[in-house]
Structures are given as structure tokens and as C-alpha cells.
Design a protein around this motif. Sequence first.
Motif, PDB file in Angstrom:
ATOM      1  N   PRO A 391      46.993  26.685  49.844  1.00  0.00           N
ATOM      2  CA  PRO A 391      48.104  27.465  50.793  1.00  0.00           C
ATOM      3  C   PRO A 391      49.718  27.458  50.359  1.00  0.00           C
ATOM      4  N   GLU A 392      50.233  26.218  49.861  1.00  0.00           N
ATOM      5  CA  GLU A 392      51.160  25.978  49.510  1.00  0.00           C
ATOM      6  C   GLU A 392      51.927  26.434  48.505  1.00  0.00           C
ATOM      7  N   GLU A 393      50.734  26.967  47.664  1.00  0.00           N
ATOM      8  CA  GLU A 393      51.226  27.815  46.544  1.00  0.00           C
ATOM      9  C   GLU A 393      50.648  29.163  46.451  1.00  0.00           C
ATOM     10  N   LYS A 394      50.127  29.669  47.655  1.00  0.00           N
ATOM     11  CA  LYS A 394      49.682  30.839  47.975  1.00  0.00           C
ATOM     12  C   LYS A 394      48.771  31.307  46.768  1.00  0.00           C
ATOM     13  N   ILE A 395      47.759  30.463  46.474  1.00  0.00           N
ATOM     14  CA  ILE A 395      46.630  30.703  45.567  1.00  0.00           C
ATOM     15  C   ILE A 395      45.426  30.487  45.842  1.00  0.00           C
TER      16      ILE A 395
END
Length: 442
Positions: A391-395
Motif C-alpha cells: 500500500p505505501e508504494e501504491k503497487i
Amino acid sequence: MMASLVLPLAAREREPNSVYADRRARLVAQLNAPVLLFGYTGRENSSPAYVFLQEPNFYYLTGHNEEGAALLLVPASAAEKGWHGPNEILFLPPRDPEEEKWNGPRMSPGDADVQKKTGFATVEAFSTLKARLTDLTQNYSEVWTLTSHADDTGYPHAREWSAWITQAASGIALHDAAPAIGAMRQVKSSGEIALLTKAIELSIDAQLAAMRMVRPGLYEYQVAARMVEIHAYGGCETEAYSPIVGTGLHSTVLHFNELDALIQDGDVVLMDVGGQYSGYTADITRTIPANGHFTARQREIYEIVLGAQNAVLAAMKPGATLGRQGSNSLYKIAYDYINTHGADREGRSLGRYFTHGLGHHIGLDVHDAGEVNRPLEPGMVTTDEPGIYIPEEKIGVRIEDDALITPTGYKLLTARLPRSVDEIEKIMGEAKVAHEEKSSER
């Protein structure tokens, strides 16, 4: 355009009556006791958009896809106990002319060709079932049916009909037939594999169309709508599950289905969308770059997921298991691969971001019946779907394919749909050029 988009497949195919009859014979011989199952009533969902689909265990044994039916099976040895009735009875509701004005004609027990259509020598009115059950209790003190469970969701089908049996035949013991039927359902017949293949082929067409249309500026729901259109035009009666199309952060939400976000340049777009054809379900996922090119980081994560999937395929054969435990666990192969390749921003291994199981059986349900830890056997059809969600990299990346287990390994039923970065980027690049050329002509 794919051939299936030009010429729709035949609607609502089914297997021959003899296949359903063989299943019923095998089930009742295994249980050696009466089996009583109920189809859905058609009142399980009051929405005007509801399309009737039969209770899957009932359909698996009968091929009957109309409302309000019941099935009674009695062992061949029942005559020795004093049972004088047939060994198989299909119960149907009477014809209702007023209802048929709204919903069309239905089979009834009095139809001249009902035995030929259904494959049952004995078809009776549903109203006779209670008397038949009362007679049966003179010879048997137990019956196998679908019993309720604490985790039952939605319409309480099993609970309501279990209560009906108990009320109609006081003192009779109820046993759950679901495990035995589920075990049968895990190994597919040739007819089931053919229907699954049709669902999968249409779903591949939809995934390819999505690859060619995805670009920044579209909404998630527009991508899903195009895929659903292809399924429906090809003959799917419905979706196998609510379409999942997630862009950016939404790609990390496993069952995201709000479909309300605008696709942004630099996003990945995860598309987990499958059609249902004649009752049988596909389950396919691809993750693609919104602008047609993976960033270096997106490519790294994608290649790790693909490597895990390929490691699983290399070990996929009879005797392996989908579950998390045991020396033949395919899940463990995928997890170990992900956990030993790459890292997050904090330098931690990526196993923590593989947050679901490796796969599941598909069939009349997208998460089909049966024990997930049962060793694989020829004729089973399962998914292979490792994923990494950061989530923190939106990947979020998931690659999901459908595989038929063979005597020596597997056959990838989704092999026509590209999986590699280069193939995906090539398809999207060609589509982008064609789109730009078409736009310049306007």
C-alpha cells in the motif's frame, strides 16, 4: 476482434442426462442412505436484476436450472428394507399460468416429455414429497441433505430446508451431504472442462480487450464495463464474481469493487475479472501499467510475482497441494520465492505482502466446493495466483491463471493470455499507436 466476439456461443449448455445420473448413482452408493436435496426457489433475491442460478450441488446432480425443485435418492438396497418407491425422484412445482405470463414457461411434472428432458424416470409434483418422506422414515432413520453451518452467508437455504425435513419427518437424523458432493465436484468431467474452457476463453478475450483500452483518464468502471460486455456477448449468463478493477492504491485492496477511481499516469491497474458460462466460472487476473510501460520498481515487483507463479507451475502435478502445510505445498513454494526476492522500502522481505492463499478450485462456484488441502488429482481445475500488495508504494500485483491437472503435470487453460512484461507492454504499445492514429484522423 476475437472469434468469440463475432459469433456468440450457444446459451446455457449442459452435460448429457447420463452424466448427472452417473453422479447420483455414485453419491447414493457411497453414502448408502437416502439423499434429499432442494433447489433454489427463485425467491432468494428479490432484486429486479436477479437472474436465477440453481443451487450448485443440486445442479451438479440434476442439470436442472428451474425454480422450486427437489431431489430424492434412495439406495438400491432400499427394497430389502421394505421401500417400494423409485430409487430416484425429481419433484417439480405445478405449472402456474399466471406466473408464466411474467417469467416464461417452466417444466412441470405433467409434461409429456418431462422424463426425456430431465433424465428422470420418475417426476412427481413437489406436493407429494412430504408423503414420500413419511414413507421413507418407515425404513430409514437418517437422511443426507445440505445442513446449515455457522458460517453460512446470504439466503439461509440449508437452514430452512433442514428445518422443513425435521418438521416433515420428526425424529429423523440429518447428515451433511456437502463434503461428499464437494469431493466429487473437485474432479471435473470432460463436459465440465469444456464449459470451464468456454468461460475461460471469453474471459481471456475480455482481458485482452482491457489491455488494449487501458490508459490514463479512464475510470475503473469503464474498464470493467468493457470486460463484462465481452462476457455477455459471448454467452456468459453473468459474472463469476463482482469485477475487481483497481488502480493505484486500489490495486492493493484484494477484493476492491467500487470501481470509482480515475486511472492516473504511473499507476498499475489490477484486473481480476471472470465470466460464468453455463454455470461454470473463470477466474483470471492481470496487472498492467496504466500508460503502457512499467516503472523499474513496478517491473521488479511484477517479475517477482511472475517468478513465484512459474515456480508453482514447475511443481504443479498430482500429489501437490494448494494449502499452506505439508511437504508438497504449492503455497509454500510461492511464499518462499517471494520472501527471498526483493525487499520493501525498509529493506524487509516481501513475504509479508503476500496476504492470501495461492489458489483454489474453480467450477460451479468460483471458489469451488471441496477440501483445499486435498492432494491434486488429474481432472481438477485450480487457480495459481500469487500476489504482492504494498500500500505505501501504491503497487499491487496479482497474476492469476487457471490450470487443469493432468496425469503428469498440468495444462494451462489461460496460456493464450500473455503474462510477461514485454508481451503486455507490446500489446499496450500497439493499441496506443492505433488509438493515436485513429484520433488524428478525426
